[in-house]
Design an enzyme around this catalytic site. Structure first.
Site, short mmCIF file in Angstrom:
data_model
loop_
_atom_site.label_atom_id
_atom_site.label_comp_id
_atom_site.label_asym_id
_atom_site.label_seq_id
_atom_site.Cartn_x
_atom_site.Cartn_y
_atom_site.Cartn_z
N SER A 191 -19.46 -6.03 -45.68
CA SER A 191 -19.99 -6.52 -46.96
C SER A 191 -20.12 -5.40 -47.99
O SER A 191 -19.85 -5.59 -49.17
CB SER A 191 -21.36 -7.17 -46.75
OG SER A 191 -21.25 -8.23 -45.83
N GLY A 452 -19.59 -38.51 -26.23
CA GLY A 452 -18.77 -37.76 -25.28
C GLY A 452 -17.33 -37.60 -25.75
O GLY A 452 -16.73 -36.53 -25.59
N GLU A 475 -14.10 -13.32 -46.83
CA GLU A 475 -14.09 -13.46 -48.29
C GLU A 475 -15.51 -13.39 -48.85
O GLU A 475 -15.83 -14.01 -49.86
CB GLU A 475 -13.43 -14.78 -48.72
CG GLU A 475 -11.94 -14.81 -48.50
CD GLU A 475 -11.18 -13.80 -49.31
OE1 GLU A 475 -11.61 -13.49 -50.44
OE2 GLU A 475 -10.18 -13.27 -48.80
N ASP A 477 -19.59 -12.53 -47.07
CA ASP A 477 -20.60 -13.19 -46.24
C ASP A 477 -21.48 -14.08 -47.13
O ASP A 477 -21.88 -13.68 -48.24
CB ASP A 477 -21.46 -12.10 -45.56
CG ASP A 477 -22.63 -12.69 -44.84
OD1 ASP A 477 -22.47 -13.07 -43.69
OD2 ASP A 477 -23.72 -12.78 -45.45
C1 FAD Z 1 -11.14 -13.69 -38.35
C2 FAD Z 1 -11.42 -12.67 -39.40
C3 FAD Z 1 -10.46 -12.37 -40.34
C4 FAD Z 1 -10.68 -11.38 -41.29
N1 FAD Z 1 -9.68 -11.00 -42.14
C5 FAD Z 1 -9.84 -9.91 -42.91
C6 FAD Z 1 -8.74 -9.36 -43.65
O1 FAD Z 1 -7.62 -9.87 -43.61
N2 FAD Z 1 -8.96 -8.26 -44.41
C7 FAD Z 1 -10.19 -7.67 -44.48
O2 FAD Z 1 -10.32 -6.68 -45.20
N3 FAD Z 1 -11.25 -8.15 -43.80
C8 FAD Z 1 -11.10 -9.24 -43.01
N4 FAD Z 1 -12.16 -9.74 -42.28
C9 FAD Z 1 -13.46 -9.07 -42.38
C10 FAD Z 1 -14.47 -9.90 -43.13
O3 FAD Z 1 -14.14 -9.93 -44.49
C11 FAD Z 1 -15.86 -9.29 -42.88
O4 FAD Z 1 -16.19 -9.62 -41.55
C12 FAD Z 1 -16.91 -9.79 -43.86
O5 FAD Z 1 -16.69 -9.25 -45.13
C13 FAD Z 1 -18.34 -9.46 -43.41
O6 FAD Z 1 -18.48 -8.13 -43.13
P1 FAD Z 1 -19.11 -7.66 -41.72
O7 FAD Z 1 -18.38 -8.36 -40.64
O8 FAD Z 1 -19.08 -6.19 -41.71
O9 FAD Z 1 -20.57 -8.20 -41.75
P2 FAD Z 1 -21.88 -7.40 -42.24
O10 FAD Z 1 -21.73 -7.06 -43.66
O11 FAD Z 1 -22.17 -6.29 -41.30
O12 FAD Z 1 -22.95 -8.53 -42.06
C14 FAD Z 1 -23.64 -8.76 -40.80
C15 FAD Z 1 -24.85 -9.65 -41.07
O13 FAD Z 1 -25.75 -8.95 -41.92
C16 FAD Z 1 -26.11 -9.75 -43.02
N5 FAD Z 1 -26.21 -8.91 -44.23
C17 FAD Z 1 -25.37 -7.93 -44.62
N6 FAD Z 1 -25.75 -7.43 -45.79
C18 FAD Z 1 -26.83 -8.12 -46.17
C19 FAD Z 1 -27.69 -8.10 -47.32
N7 FAD Z 1 -27.47 -7.28 -48.34
N8 FAD Z 1 -28.70 -8.99 -47.38
C20 FAD Z 1 -28.93 -9.84 -46.37
N9 FAD Z 1 -28.17 -9.91 -45.27
C21 FAD Z 1 -27.14 -9.06 -45.17
C22 FAD Z 1 -24.99 -10.77 -43.18
O14 FAD Z 1 -25.48 -11.98 -43.74
C23 FAD Z 1 -24.51 -10.96 -41.76
O15 FAD Z 1 -25.21 -11.99 -41.15
C24 FAD Z 1 -11.95 -10.75 -41.34
C25 FAD Z 1 -12.93 -11.08 -40.41
C26 FAD Z 1 -12.67 -12.00 -39.43
C27 FAD Z 1 -13.72 -12.26 -38.39
#
Ligand code: FAD
Length: 692
Positions: A191, A452, A475, A477
């Site tokens: 994020s 079921g 896209e 969180d």
């Molecule tokens: C199947 C899949 C395909 C993907 N495809 C791509 C791709 O093609 N290219 C690419 O670049 N990325 C891709 N991603 C990555 C995706 O964009 C990220 O997983 C997403 O942006 C969230 O980042 P993170 O996983 O680091 O979650 P984090 O940011 O670590 O979030 C973890 C948790 O913390 C919470 N949190 C974080 N910040 C805050 C805040 N400020 N306030 C409150 N809560 C917060 C969130 O709500 C979440 O529940 C993909 C991910 C998956 C699983």
């Protein structure tokens, strides 16, 4: 496991237990739940199966209004896949087979069906999103693979690059000669994009950038198309200029996007200095090959910087039309909203499929009934109507809201108007977050409502739930996106008190804010007549009043807490309040667009039907949040009771036309696929599936 009590209780010829008698009396009551006419809109419902006379025409008129000009395009996509059994997704397959199939599906859509997605995106974004939704109907993995290739990889070239990039890459991306990736996320940062650590240091001697992964936390992670098919990646990295910082240190110019070749165009071998590993089997979306990338001082030409918002000259000087790192970062991310628009739009497509399966099955499925009478459809149970009918109404509400979003996005692309850009940014964040969260929860409710048989993989809820689940995270969180909506509302709120103007979408706040500052009207708080409750003015006022109140109160709380906790701490102290505010605002926008779409419907009968659905959407939402309205006396106890009663009644009314409403989504059996959700012969299709 089957419930033995239900089985024996429902069996013909069994002696009736007291509990069963009670249930049968209740069933009888449920058949006549309201002392009002049963037929909505003067559409006669037959007794028993309760099919609406002329239902097919009703659905057709509604479908024509819903789909608008994209109906033919989507039908072409569906027909193409109908005629290609080799491209249909089986219920069970390995990850490798699914990835291979997904790529073949995409290639066939482009090369055999002649769809040119990137050209569509550039010329007519609304048409592009319609094709993407249709592809997601074929297989959600295909919709996402399509999104990675075109919205993300193609979108980065179109929106962050300049003419030289478009000239070089446009055709190859469009015809799928060059599959590519969008490499933003890292292991340690998703994020928080501003904290990415991958670097792109300029080397003035060779006129190249050196892309480097400085530590394990900076490995690019989850990158779609990376594990198997991608040839290039748009890599987001910190642009470093040597010797240009204070005292001759390197200067960090912030996050920029770079085109990095990752596999040989001929041999497909991974290029030197690049390490790619597979992110492995996922909970869902296994047709998409997500990979992790590490760069070891990989050199790329200076021209590979996507330089729309910032450039580096041959002699290493940085230029940009935007004055600060923050402004450049906002402009860069702002250009990527297309992906978010696509996710919101496609999520509504998934919701429609789930609701269609659950509703058709609930009409077909009969369990229990009054003594010595036929069993009744499970959709005749009030509880079932309560589960599914507001969801059906929400599908309609979201449909119109995302059509509006796509139109706004198209306008933004055409005009580049700053106000529209700001609007689309907030609107896409809010709608994407709200709709995907709603759809994710609803798929589980649909599964449960099919009992079921909802658990059989062939009936699809497992795949829909697992494939769609990540829509809440990628896209942007959802929790993070909603904060952007809240942040924007607060900015607008401050502007207003400084005498500024509000942007178009939020205009309603100007009026409702002054209403808020006075106490709720004790007379209207007691009005409980159906005409009043079904008046769109009352409904919108209620939604907007709530938003205005939340905005006003959270602004005061933030001000108070920031004195002791600072800005970041105060925001966190009020975070749940802020999220509620954002959701409330988005619900107001959704309702406003639904009401407008009802009013604009040219056919009288269709308009009446949509008005019924819209009333259910509005009153169900008000009822779900009735505590808030009661707490501030916006609604008196008698009115709260009337809202509850009317919501149940409207659910019942919508149930009477439920078949027509789901048929109007116009989704062919090929897209629904679940035997229990087929338009006809559902049981026969289901038994055939298991081999009878
Ligand atoms: C199947 C899949 C395909 C993907 N495809 C791509 C791709 O093609 N290219 C690419 O670049 N990325 C891709 N991603 C990555 C995706 O964009 C990220 O997983 C997403 O942006 C969230 O980042 P993170 O996983 O680091 O979650 P984090 O940011 O670590 O979030 C973890 C948790 O913390 C919470 N949190 C974080 N910040 C805050 C805040 N400020 N306030 C409150 N809560 C917060 C969130 O709500 C979440 O529940 C993909 C991910 C998956 C699983």
């Amino acid at each position: 496991m089957a419930s033995s009590s239900s089985r024996s209780g429902g069996g013909a010829g069994n002696e009736e237990s007291p509990a069963m008698r009670r249930l049968r009396r209740l069933s009888l009551h449920l058949l006549q739940p309201f002392d009002r006419p049963a037929e909505p809109l003067a559409l006669a419902a037959c007794a028993g199966a309760r099919r609406v006379e002329g239902g097919a025409e009703v659905s057709a008129a509604l479908a024509a209004y819903l789909r608008g000009r994209h109906r033919a395009t989507q039908a072409r996509v569906f027909e193409f896949f109908r005629d290609r059994p080799d491209l249909q997704t089986p219920v069970e397959q390995t990850t490798a087979a699914h990835r291979d199939l997904c790529f073949r599906q995409l290639r066939a859509l482009v090369r055999d069906a002649g769809v040119r997605p990137l050209s569509l995106m550039a010329a007519d974004p609304a048409e592009y999103f319609a094709v993407m939704e249709a592809a997601g109907g074929v297989d959600i993995s295909l919709g996402v693979k399509f999104g990675v290739q075109y919205s993300l990889w193609g979108g980065s070239i179109l929106n962050l690059g300049t003419k030289k990039h478009r000239d070089k890459f446009f055709d190859g991306i469009d015809n799928l000669d060059i599959p590519g990736c969008f490499a933003m996320t890292e292991l340690h940062h998703g994020s928080n994009v501003q904290a990415l650590q991958t670097t792109a240091a300029f080397d003035p001697v060779t006129d190249e950038f050196i892309i480097n992964t400085p530590n394990d936390g900076a490995i690019k992670w989850w990158i779609g198309n990376a594990a198997v098919h991608g040839k290039y990646a748009t890599v987001f990295a910190r642009l470093i200029l040597p010797l240009q910082g204070k005292g001759g240190t390197p200067a960090d110019m912030g996050i920029h996007a770079f085109i990095v070749p990752i596999r040989d165009l001929e041999t497909h071998a991974v290029l030197p200095g690049i390490e790619i590993n597979d992110c492995g089997h996922k909970i869902g979306l296994n047709g998409v090959d997500n990979g992790a990338l590490r760069f070891r001082s990989v050199r790329i030409p200076r021209d590979n910087l996507l330089n729309r918002f910032g450039d580096v000259s041959r002699d290493g000087k940085y230029t940009s039309s935007l004055p600060t790192i923050n402004k450049r970062f906002a402009a860069t991310l702002g250009e990527l909203v297309g992906g978010r628009v696509g996710i919101a739009y496609s999520s509504v497509g998934v919701l429609k499929v789930a609701v269609t399966i659950a509703t058709r099955y609930a009409l077909l499925r009969q369990q229990f009934g009054p003594p010595k009478q036929p069993e009744i459809s499970v959709l005749d149970y009030q509880s079932h109507q309560h589960k599914l009918m507001p969801m059906l109404a929400s599908s309609y509400a979201f449909h119109f809201a995302t059509i509006y979003l796509v139109d706004k996005y198209s306008e933004m692309k055409k005009t580049n108007d700053e106000d529209v850009i700001a609007d689309v940014h907030v609107l896409s964040s809010g709608l994407k977050a709200y709709i995907t969260s709603y759809t994710a929860k609803s798929i589980s409710t649909c599964r449960e409502s099919c009992g079921g048989h909802g658990y059989a993989a062939v009936n699809r809820f497992g795949a829909l739930r697992n494939d769609h689940d990540i829509f809440q995270t990628f896209e942007g969180d959802n929790t993070v996106l909603l904060q952007q909506v809240a942040g924007d509302l607060l900015k607008q709120y401050q502007e207003k008190f400084k005498g500024g103007t509000l942007s178009v979408t939020w205009n309603y706040l100007r009026d409702s804010m002054s209403t808020y500052l006075s106490q709720p009207n004790p007379v209207t708080a007691r009005w409980e007549g159906e005409d009043h409750l079904r008046d769109p003015n009352f409904q919108l006022d209620a939604f907007r009043y709530r938003t205005s109140r939340l905005l006003h109160s959270v602004a005061a709380r933030l001000q108070k807490h920031s004195k002791t906790l600072g800005g970041f701490g105060a925001w966190n102290r009020c975070l749940n309040h802020l999220l509620t505010l954002a959701e409330s605002h988005i619900e107001s926008v959704i309702l406003a667009k639904f009401i407008k779409s009802v009013k604009s419907c040219p056919d009288e009968k269709t308009r009446q039907l949509l008005k019924l659905v819209c009333d259910l959407y509005a009153l169900d939402r008000i009822w779900k949040d009735i505590g808030t309205y009661r707490n501030v006396d916006y609604v008196a106890p008698n009115k709260a009771k009337a809202i509850h009663k009317l919501t149940d009644y409207l659910s019942y009314q919508v149930r009477l036309v439920a078949r027509e409403l789901v048929d109007a989504f116009d989704l062919p059996d090929l897209i629904i696929r679940a035997p229990i959700g087929m338009q006809s012969e559902a049981y026969a299709q289901y038994t055939q599936h298991v081999g009878f």
